[in-house]
Every structure is written in structure tokens, then in C-alpha cells.
Motif scaffolding. Structure first.
Motif, PDB file in Angstrom:
ATOM      1  N   SER A   1      16.143   5.271  -2.397  1.00 50.92           N
ATOM      2  CA  SER A   1      14.543   5.585  -2.523  1.00 50.92           C
ATOM      3  C   SER A   1      13.824   5.308  -3.255  1.00 50.92           C
ATOM      4  CB  SER A   1      14.586   7.089  -2.527  1.00 50.92           C
ATOM      5  OG  SER A   1      13.681   7.868  -2.447  1.00 50.92           O
ATOM      6  N   PRO A   2      12.560   5.140  -3.436  1.00 51.33           N
ATOM      7  CA  PRO A   2      11.633   5.001  -1.607  1.00 51.33           C
ATOM      8  C   PRO A   2      11.927   4.045  -1.527  1.00 51.33           C
ATOM      9  CG  PRO A   2      10.375   4.831  -3.564  1.00 51.33           C
ATOM     10  CD  PRO A   2      11.336   4.213  -4.482  1.00 51.33           C
ATOM     11  N   ARG A   3      12.227   2.787  -1.970  1.00 51.14           N
ATOM     12  CA  ARG A   3      12.151   0.955  -0.673  1.00 51.14           C
ATOM     13  C   ARG A   3      13.503   1.254   0.175  1.00 51.14           C
ATOM     14  NH1 ARG A   3      13.624  -4.733  -1.687  1.00 51.14           N
ATOM     15  NH2 ARG A   3      12.042  -5.292  -1.151  1.00 51.14           N
ATOM     16  N   TYR A   4      14.564   1.656   0.192  1.00 53.61           N
ATOM     17  CA  TYR A   4      15.394   2.142   1.625  1.00 53.61           C
ATOM     18  C   TYR A   4      15.293   0.330   1.783  1.00 53.61           C
ATOM     19  CZ  TYR A   4      14.674   7.218   1.597  1.00 53.61           C
ATOM     20  OH  TYR A   4      14.531   8.272   1.054  1.00 53.61           O
ATOM     21  N   PRO A   5      15.679  -0.176   1.277  1.00 57.16           N
ATOM     22  CA  PRO A   5      16.319  -1.955   1.491  1.00 57.16           C
ATOM     23  C   PRO A   5      17.144  -1.835   2.762  1.00 57.16           C
ATOM     24  CG  PRO A   5      17.248  -1.502  -0.827  1.00 57.16           C
ATOM     25  CD  PRO A   5      16.422  -0.331  -0.223  1.00 57.16           C
ATOM     26  N   THR A   6      18.140  -1.212   2.270  1.00 59.31           N
ATOM     27  CA  THR A   6      19.298  -0.827   3.583  1.00 59.31           C
ATOM     28  C   THR A   6      19.132  -0.413   5.003  1.00 59.31           C
ATOM     29  OG1 THR A   6      21.380  -0.914   1.907  1.00 59.31           O
ATOM     30  CG2 THR A   6      21.522  -0.106   3.832  1.00 59.31           C
ATOM     31  N   GLY A   7      18.184   1.112   4.864  1.00 60.76           N
ATOM     32  CA  GLY A   7      17.521   1.437   5.953  1.00 60.76           C
ATOM     33  C   GLY A   7      16.959   0.488   6.832  1.00 60.76           C
ATOM     34  N   PHE A   8      16.202  -0.136   6.008  1.00 59.32           N
ATOM     35  CA  PHE A   8      14.814  -0.807   6.398  1.00 59.32           C
ATOM     36  C   PHE A   8      15.077  -2.334   7.025  1.00 59.32           C
ATOM     37  CE2 PHE A   8      11.506   1.937   4.136  1.00 59.32           C
ATOM     38  CZ  PHE A   8      11.756   2.433   5.276  1.00 59.32           C
TER      39      PHE A   8
ATOM     40  N   GLY B   1      23.217   4.197  11.680  1.00 58.03           N
ATOM     41  CA  GLY B   1      22.235   5.108  11.261  1.00 58.03           C
ATOM     42  C   GLY B   1      22.625   6.064  10.304  1.00 58.03           C
ATOM     43  N   SER B   2      23.595   6.932  10.311  1.00 57.59           N
ATOM     44  CA  SER B   2      24.180   7.365   9.794  1.00 57.59           C
ATOM     45  C   SER B   2      23.782   7.297   7.915  1.00 57.59           C
ATOM     46  CB  SER B   2      25.158   8.483   9.595  1.00 57.59           C
ATOM     47  OG  SER B   2      25.075   8.697  10.861  1.00 57.59           O
ATOM     48  N   PHE B   3      24.935   6.290   8.219  1.00 55.29           N
ATOM     49  CA  PHE B   3      25.186   5.192   6.603  1.00 55.29           C
ATOM     50  C   PHE B   3      23.361   4.845   5.438  1.00 55.29           C
ATOM     51  CE2 PHE B   3      28.967   7.337   6.925  1.00 55.29           C
ATOM     52  CZ  PHE B   3      29.058   7.808   5.660  1.00 55.29           C
ATOM     53  N   ILE B   4      22.522   3.795   7.119  1.00 56.34           N
ATOM     54  CA  ILE B   4      21.891   3.020   6.132  1.00 56.34           C
ATOM     55  C   ILE B   4      20.614   3.792   5.094  1.00 56.34           C
ATOM     56  CG2 ILE B   4      21.932   1.391   7.607  1.00 56.34           C
ATOM     57  CD1 ILE B   4      19.622   2.355   9.567  1.00 56.34           C
ATOM     58  N   PHE B   5      19.694   4.928   5.754  1.00 57.26           N
ATOM     59  CA  PHE B   5      19.221   5.122   5.148  1.00 57.26           C
ATOM     60  C   PHE B   5      19.947   6.303   3.518  1.00 57.26           C
ATOM     61  CE2 PHE B   5      16.377   4.254   8.328  1.00 57.26           C
ATOM     62  CZ  PHE B   5      15.541   3.440   7.686  1.00 57.26           C
ATOM     63  N   LEU B   6      19.890   5.555   1.764  1.00 57.67           N
ATOM     64  CA  LEU B   6      20.549   5.910   1.102  1.00 57.67           C
ATOM     65  C   LEU B   6      19.397   7.331   0.201  1.00 57.67           C
ATOM     66  CD1 LEU B   6      23.493   3.382   0.816  1.00 57.67           C
ATOM     67  CD2 LEU B   6      23.256   5.707   1.836  1.00 57.67           C
ATOM     68  N   GLU B   7      20.014   8.134  -0.226  1.00 59.22           N
ATOM     69  CA  GLU B   7      19.216   8.753  -1.664  1.00 59.22           C
ATOM     70  C   GLU B   7      19.069   7.371  -2.520  1.00 59.22           C
ATOM     71  OE1 GLU B   7      16.093  11.837  -2.043  1.00 59.22           O
ATOM     72  OE2 GLU B   7      17.359  11.035  -0.044  1.00 59.22           O
ATOM     73  N   ARG B   8      19.734   6.953  -3.070  1.00 62.07           N
ATOM     74  CA  ARG B   8      20.000   6.073  -4.005  1.00 62.07           C
ATOM     75  C   ARG B   8      19.144   5.155  -3.778  1.00 62.07           C
ATOM     76  NH1 ARG B   8      24.711   5.771  -2.170  1.00 62.07           N
ATOM     77  NH2 ARG B   8      25.615   3.567  -1.704  1.00 62.07           N
TER      78      ARG B   8
END
Length: 491
Positions: free
Chosen positions: A425-432, A416-423
């Protein structure tokens, strides 16, 4: 049916369970005494405990530090390493304290002192050190709180109390957004940036709460001066009936470490599946918690407005956690409520994954999905913890087992600490995308748990106590714990 008959029927359920398997530990006189306590009086006593126990459990940066790239993510991971590794040893140590309030008071006080120090550190390296130490002292609090709830309340009342405790997390998420927006106006006051004031002010308040734990957190019914003798007796006898152990029968166990219990916990298959259920919360939750302001800023809102708009989603999550727990406790059934909220996560992250690239053109839809994600997230952990602790036989195994499962679940904090990456943004494919995958895995784990629990209960439902004793012997059955054919898993 009159009140006394209802009380007798309830007592029979307490002692025998839905499968009519009698539980040891109560004398005939104790059973007759318990039968006189009607449902209304029982609820009054538990609500009295609520007022003393639950509130005390519930109370319980980048630019200024030269952080660039993935530095913020690294700081989160440094926190999770000790946070995860120390959970089982912490609860093992807790089980040796005759007064849990002392141990929890130490944890809370040390944690908040170090948190306050975080507010004045002037370097990224200093932040990493304080984050590591916060992880050490914070690691034991959540498992300890879950264990304490299981020691005070019967199985069908645990999830609501856990939800009220976990409600504090959702409430803090809502309040922190409001607090951050307010304290941002203090930027420069006294030579400190606004984010440092958050650490300092929260730290001072938390120190007071930590000291209060030593004096106000109740340890056990027999040591609670605010309980009348009959109320303490009711809680003690009910604990024996539900949990098959006296709260005062553990003094010998406190003198040594039972390594056999530790091995039994580590080889208990259910804890690993429960850990996967936990992941369906921790992975998306930790990622979303620290990036929600950024996601809302991507909708076009200014920084302060973005902080304020983080409050409603957390409020929705808090309400959902309590309502879900009330129904799950009423029906004594965990799985449907866990899976229903995991499905909400799947829907929310699927929509966000699809529309995040054009988020400014779909602001209402994406904001509603952020709220739906919180509604899905927050009821999972109370249900998961209640389901786990109700299916662990013996006080010591409950203490270590719940910590072990939470340790597995919190390892999702690394992801969870690494999946939403600022680079990204805004799609955050890894996070979502990752959040969607872990939510799906949690659904499969919950359904498999339900099937395996049901299969175990079904396989042994025709075995009588006399037949089991003849086959294994009483002492062997006690040693078998969850593996005993007389043990019935709670669904």
C-alpha cells in the motif's frame, strides 16, 4: 406483416436457427400451437417466470482474530480450495435431483448456519475451519443458478436474467459497505465487535431465505402451480425447440452418472478459453472487493467514510451489468460487450497503477477509475456464463460444463486473494499490475473464441442435414454434440 406471421417467423427461427438447420423434437401439432403465441404473450410468460425465479436466485475481521501479515489472504485461500474443487461434483449431484429447489435449499441453509458461526468464533483457526465449510456449501450455488437460468430461458434471454442474478453480487457490495458503516456503531454491544454483528445479522436473515428456497424456488414448468396449463406448455415446448431436450426427459439420466459426459466436458477446448475470460473478472474482482475500503482510506478518508464510498462503484457496476446484458440479448451477440468492458478494466487499472503512489494528490481521478473498474468488471460474468451455456449441447453437459468452466474461472480467486498486499500500500503494484495482465488475457481469449466459433460455423454452413445424416447417421450426430457439423455456435 401481421402478429401471426411474426409468430410463425419467430417459431421458424426457434426451430431452424439462423442457419436454417431444423431441430428435432416438436410434432407438427406442437409447432402449429406455438405459432399462435405472439411475441407479447411470450414476453408476458417469461416476465411471470422472472418474478418467481430471479428474486429467489438473487437472495440466495482481521484485528479481532489476531490476524497479521498475510493471514487475511490465507483465510481467503482456505475458502477458495473447497469452493473450486466442489463446483463440478455439486452440479453433477444437482442434475440427479428431480427438485433442484431441495438441493439449493440445503446448500443455502447449511452455508448461512456456518456463516453465523463465523461471527462467534474466537480464534484464527476457528475462522479457517468455518471459511472452509462455507466454501464447501457455497461452491454449488452459483453454477446451479446459471444452469437453472439456462433451463428456463432461451439463449437470447439468458444474459439479462443472469445479469439480474449477478446484480445481487454488485448490490451486496454496495449494501455491505453501508451495512458495515452502520454496524460499526454497534461495536461492543453484547460483548461483540462490530464485524461479528455483520456475520450474525446477515446470517439470521439468510437462514430465513435458505428455508424459503425449499418452498418458493420453482423447479420446472410442469411443477409450477402458479403457471397456467398453456403457459407451462409454452415453456416446455420452447425448451424443446431451443435446447433440443424435454425438461421431463431426464429421469433416466438422473439414475446414473454419465462419465462420458464428464470426459467430453473436460476435453472441450472452449471451456478453457471461457475460463480465461472469467479470470479477467475474478482476479481483479476478488482482490478489489476486499481491498477497496483500504484503497479509499489511502485517499485520506476515515474508515466509516471509506466504507460508505465503496457503494457508488458497485452501484455503477450493477447498472452496467444490466444495460450490457439487455443489448447483448437484443443483438444475440456476446463478444463485443465482453471485450468492451475488459478494455474499460485495462484503462482503469493502467491509470490506478500509474497514480496510486500519489493517490492523495489525484483523488477525483483515482476514485473515477475505481468506478470505471467496477463498470468493467460486473458485465463480464453474465456475458461469459451466457456465452458458455448457450454453446453446450444437452442438458447434462450444460449442467456439468457450466460448473467446470466456473471452476476454472474461480481458480483466479487464488491469485486475487494474494495480489493486493497490505505491505505494498498505497501503490499495490502486484495488485494493479496483475489485474491489468489478466484483463488483457481475457480480451485475447474472447477474440480467439469468437474467431473459432465463427470458423466452425462457416466451415459447415453449406452442409445440409440430409448430407450430414448420410455421412454420420442420426444417432452418431446426437452423440457428437458440439462436434457435430450441424451444431452452430452462438456468437
Amino acid at each position: 406483416m401481421d402478429t401471426k406471421e411474426k409468430a410463425v417467423e419467430a417459431l421458424e427461427y426457434i426451430e431452424k436457427g439462423p442457419e436454417s438447420k431444423p431441430k428435432p423434437g416438436l410434432s407438427e401439432d406442437d409447432r402449429e400451437w406455438l405459432a399462435q403465441i405472439d411475441a407479447r404473450e411470450q414476453n408476458r410468460i417469461y416476465h411471470k417466470v422472472d418474478r418467481r425465479l430471479v428474486p429467489m436466485l438473487a437472495l440466495g475481521l482481521e484485528a479481532s482474530l489476531g490476524m497479521t501479515g498475510d493471514d487475511y489472504n490465507v483465510a481467503l485461500v482456505v475458502f477458495f480450495i473447497p469452493y473450486i474443487l466442489c463446483e463440478v461434483p455439486s452440479n453433477l449431484l444437482l442434475s440427479k435431483f428431480s427438485r433442484p429447489s431441495v438441493y439449493i435449499g440445503i446448500l443455502v441453509t447449511c452455508r448461512v448456519v456456518i456463516m453465523t458461526m463465523s461471527g462467534v468464533t474466537q480464534s484464527f483457526a476457528g475462522l479457517l475451519v468455518t471459511r472452509f465449510l462455507i466454501g464447501v456449501f457455497e461452491s454449488g450455488f452459483f453454477p446451479a443458478a446459471m444452469w437453472i437460468v439456462g433451463e428456463w430461458y432461451p439463449p437470447q434471454k439468458t444474459q439479462t436474467r443472469m445479469a439480474m442474478f449477478y446484480l445481487a453480487s454488485a448490490a451486496s457490495g454496495a449494501f455491505s459497505g453501508l451495512l458495515a458503516a452502520g454496524l460499526a456503531q454497534m461495536d461492543g454491544l453484547g460483548g461483540y465487535e462490530g464485524w461479528r454483528w455483520i456475520f450474525l445479522i446477515e446470517g439470521i436473515v439468510s437462514v430465513v431465505i435458505g428455508v424459503m428456497c425449499f418452498f418458493t424456488l420453482p423447479d420446472s414448468p410442469t411443477k409450477a402451480s402458479w403457471l397456467k396449463p398453456d403457459e407451462a406448455k409454452f415453456l416446455e415446448l420452447s425448451h424443446i425447440a431451443f435446447r433440443e431436450v424435454k425438461t421431463t426427459d431426464l429421469e433416466d439420466e438422473k439414475k446414473h452418472v454419465n462419465w462420458g459426459i464428464l470426459k467430453e466436458v473436460m476435453t472441450d477446448w472452449q471451456l478453457y478459453l471461457q475460463g480465461v475470460v472469467f479470470w479477467s473478472n475474478t482476479v481483479p474482482n476478488y482482490g478489489l472487493k476486499f481491498t477497496m475500503p483500504s484503497i479509499i482510506r489511502n485517499m485520506g478518508f476515515e474508515s466509516t467514510t471509506a466504507q460508505l464510498l465503496t457503494a457508488p462503484p458497485y452501484t455503477c457496476g450493477a447498472i452496467a451489468a444490466v444495460l450490457s446484458a439487455l443489448w447483448a440479448d437484443k443483438l444475440s451477440w456476446r463478444m463485443p460487450f465482453i471485450v468492451a468492458h475488459q478494455l474499460m478494466l485495462v484503462v482503469a487499472f493502467s491509470v490506478l497503477f500509474s497514480f496510486a503512489a500519489e493517490i492523495q494528490n489525484n483523488i477525483p481521478l483515482c476514485y473515477v477509475m475505481v468506478c470505471l473498474a467496477c463498470i468493467g468488471l460486473y458485465p463480464i460474468i453474465p456475458g461469459n456464463n451466457s456465452w458458455t451455456i448457450n454453446n453446450l449441447a444437452g442438458a447434462e453437459k450444460r449442467a456439468i460444463g457450466i460448473a467446470f468452466m466456473i471452476m476454472i474461472g474461480n481458480s483466479g480467486g487464488f491469485a486475487g486473494s494474494f495480489i493486493f498486499l497490505e505491505r505494498e500500500s498505497p501503490r499495490y503494484p502486484t495488485g494493479f499490475g496483475s489485474s491489468l495482465g489478466f484483463a488483457t488475457a481475457g480480451i485475447l481469449a474472447a477474440l480467439l473464441l469468437e474467431f473459432l466459433y465463427w470458423s466452425h460455423n462457416k466451415r459447415h454452413e453449406h452442409l445440409t442435414e440430409q448430407e450430414a445424416i448420410a455421412q454420420y447417421g442420426e444417432k452418431e450426430l446426437e452423440k457428437m454434440g458440439n462436434k457435430s457439423p450441424l451444431f452452430k455456435y452462438s456468437l
